[in-house]
Design a protein around this motif. Structure first.
Motif, short mmCIF file in Angstrom:
data_model
loop_
_atom_site.label_atom_id
_atom_site.label_comp_id
_atom_site.label_asym_id
_atom_site.label_seq_id
_atom_site.Cartn_x
_atom_site.Cartn_y
_atom_site.Cartn_z
N LEU A 41 35.50 30.37 45.11
CA LEU A 41 36.06 31.31 46.09
C LEU A 41 34.97 32.14 46.78
O LEU A 41 34.99 32.33 47.99
CB LEU A 41 37.05 32.27 45.41
N LYS A 42 34.01 32.63 45.99
CA LYS A 42 32.93 33.44 46.58
C LYS A 42 32.06 32.57 47.49
O LYS A 42 31.53 33.07 48.49
CB LYS A 42 32.08 34.11 45.49
N SER A 43 31.91 31.30 47.14
CA SER A 43 31.14 30.38 48.01
C SER A 43 31.90 30.14 49.31
O SER A 43 31.29 30.09 50.38
CB SER A 43 30.89 29.04 47.31
N VAL A 44 33.21 30.00 49.21
CA VAL A 44 34.02 29.83 50.44
C VAL A 44 33.84 31.05 51.34
O VAL A 44 33.64 30.92 52.55
CB VAL A 44 35.52 29.62 50.09
N LYS A 80 26.69 37.28 41.37
CA LYS A 80 27.12 38.60 40.88
C LYS A 80 28.58 38.87 41.23
O LYS A 80 29.34 39.40 40.41
CB LYS A 80 26.20 39.69 41.43
N ALA A 81 28.97 38.48 42.42
CA ALA A 81 30.37 38.70 42.83
C ALA A 81 31.32 37.86 41.98
O ALA A 81 32.38 38.34 41.55
CB ALA A 81 30.54 38.36 44.30
N ALA A 82 30.92 36.61 41.71
CA ALA A 82 31.79 35.71 40.94
C ALA A 82 31.93 36.20 39.50
O ALA A 82 33.04 36.24 38.95
CB ALA A 82 31.23 34.29 40.96
N VAL A 83 30.82 36.60 38.90
CA VAL A 83 30.88 36.98 37.49
C VAL A 83 31.57 38.33 37.31
O VAL A 83 32.30 38.54 36.35
CB VAL A 83 29.47 36.94 36.83
N ARG A 84 31.38 39.21 38.28
CA ARG A 84 32.05 40.51 38.17
C ARG A 84 33.57 40.34 38.32
O ARG A 84 34.35 40.91 37.56
CB ARG A 84 31.51 41.47 39.24
N ALA A 85 33.95 39.53 39.31
CA ALA A 85 35.38 39.28 39.53
C ALA A 85 36.00 38.61 38.30
O ALA A 85 37.10 38.95 37.87
CB ALA A 85 35.57 38.39 40.75
N PHE A 141 24.70 41.47 32.73
CA PHE A 141 25.32 42.79 32.62
C PHE A 141 26.42 42.98 33.66
O PHE A 141 27.33 43.78 33.46
CB PHE A 141 24.27 43.90 32.70
N GLU A 142 26.33 42.22 34.75
CA GLU A 142 27.37 42.30 35.78
C GLU A 142 28.73 41.93 35.17
O GLU A 142 29.75 42.53 35.52
CB GLU A 142 26.99 41.31 36.90
N ARG A 143 28.73 40.96 34.29
CA ARG A 143 29.97 40.55 33.62
C ARG A 143 30.51 41.72 32.77
O ARG A 143 31.71 42.01 32.79
CB ARG A 143 29.68 39.35 32.72
#
Lengths: 167, 167
Positions: free
Chosen positions: A30-33, B42-47, B126-128
């Motif tokens: 999703l983030k890649s999209v 970072k966005a993927a792992v945080r989400a 740490f983002e996770r």
């Protein structure tokens, strides 16, 4: 005061791990999209599937001391373990040995299709199943072909994946 | 063929999950460079972390994280699920409302170094964990503030997180 004692069974933990793995994969997609659009994200996803598929089978072979996959019965046995390990509970399938060279995985309810349907992108999503199983066969050291005539746009969550193996 | 024990199964699942994550990072890096890859990672792992902790919270039956005791119970349950032996890291609770994470080794640092991107890599590990805190809806502060990879710059890695609870 000591922390409240919380207990989960091994099965609950395992289910959570599997779901979170899928969730993480989904978030990467999703983030890649969002960053690059659907086409590039799809290209990335297919490349990732190809890579991870080799690793997942090699690891399973090593951890179980499976040895060489020498015939269709070995293939069936390994596929059954791999499917239990790597497919989520909601993925429904049947395996069938057709002859000494042919093994069929009949997907009755596909977990990827369900997720893609929820996202409303079945028309443009590219199924990675063939790629994944091609990589599995390569990792097992098998020669042959994996066939899947359908894609996400026309499968309606069900398909037959045919393995033609030369022993 | 060897039958897998529960802890071996857990190790396989987590190893493959982390390898899958690494494959996304690698292919994304090849496609679009380190800056965007850091951003997506970072966005993927945080989400994922936000949803992950909420699922664990639901599974262990903690309705709301209102106190440090609630936090401890949930954090310990989550860590027990997601920590594998190959992750040479640990968390401690040195004083009231404080959590400390120490890494002897870091698989992310080792992996990213191997692919030659460590100079610009921004920590996703740490983002996770911060995603977990966001998912728990608790207030916290982190020290030290690290932009890149502390294991790379300092040869060790730690964070101290201080929480503020209304109760």
């Amino acid at each position: 005061m000591s922390p409240k004692e919380v207990k989960l069974t091994a099965e609950q933990k395992e289910k959570l791990l599997r779901n979170m793995w899928l969730l993480h994969d989904g978030r990467w997609f999703l983030k890649s999209v969002e960053q690059f659009g659907f086409d590039t994200a799809t290209k990335l996803n297919l490349a990732v599937v190809k890579s991870i598929a080799r690793t997942e089978i090699k690891q399973l072979l090593a951890e179980t001391d499976f040895g060489e996959v020498r015939n269709i019965k070995d293939l069936q046995a390994l596929m059954e373990i791999a499917a239990i390990l790597y497919f989520p509970e909601e993925h429904k399938y049947e395996f069938k040995v057709v002859d000494n060279n042919t093994f069929v995985g009949h997907v009755l309810e596909c977990y990827v299709y369900k997720m893609v349907s929820k996202a409303g992108t079945t028309a443009i999503h590219q199924c990675a199943a063939k790629l994944r199983f091609d990589s599995w066969c390569q990792a097992m050291g098998l020669e042959g072909e994996v066939m899947n005539e359908k894609d996400t746009s026309d499968c309606n969550g069900t398909c037959k994946i045919i393995f033609k193996i030369k022993w | 063929m060897k039958t897998l024990k529960k802890n071996e199964l857990k190790e396989i699942l987590i190893k493959n999950w982390m390898t899958h994550d690494a494959m996304w990072f690698y292919h994304c890096l090849q496609e679009c460079g380190i800056e965007k890859t850091n951003k997506i990672n970072k966005a993927a792992v945080r989400a994922m972390g936000i949803i992950e902790i909420r699922r664990i919270q639901k599974a262990v039956g903690i309705e709301k994280v209102a106190t440090f005791e609630d936090f401890k119970s949930l954090f310990e349950a989550a860590w027990d699920i997601v920590k594998a032996d190959f992750m040479k890291s640990g968390f401690s609770l040195p004083s009231e409302n404080v959590l400390r994470g120490d890494f002897e080794r870091c698989f992310a640092y080792e992996g990213i170094k191997q692919i030659g991107a460590i100079e610009q890599y921004q920590c996703g590990i740490f983002e996770r964990i911060y995603g977990w805190f966001d998912g728990m809806e608790i207030k916290y502060g982190v020290s030290p503030q690290v932009e890149g990879c502390m294991m790379h710059t300092d040869g060790k890695c730690f964070r101290e997180i201080t929480f503020t609870f209304d109760k």
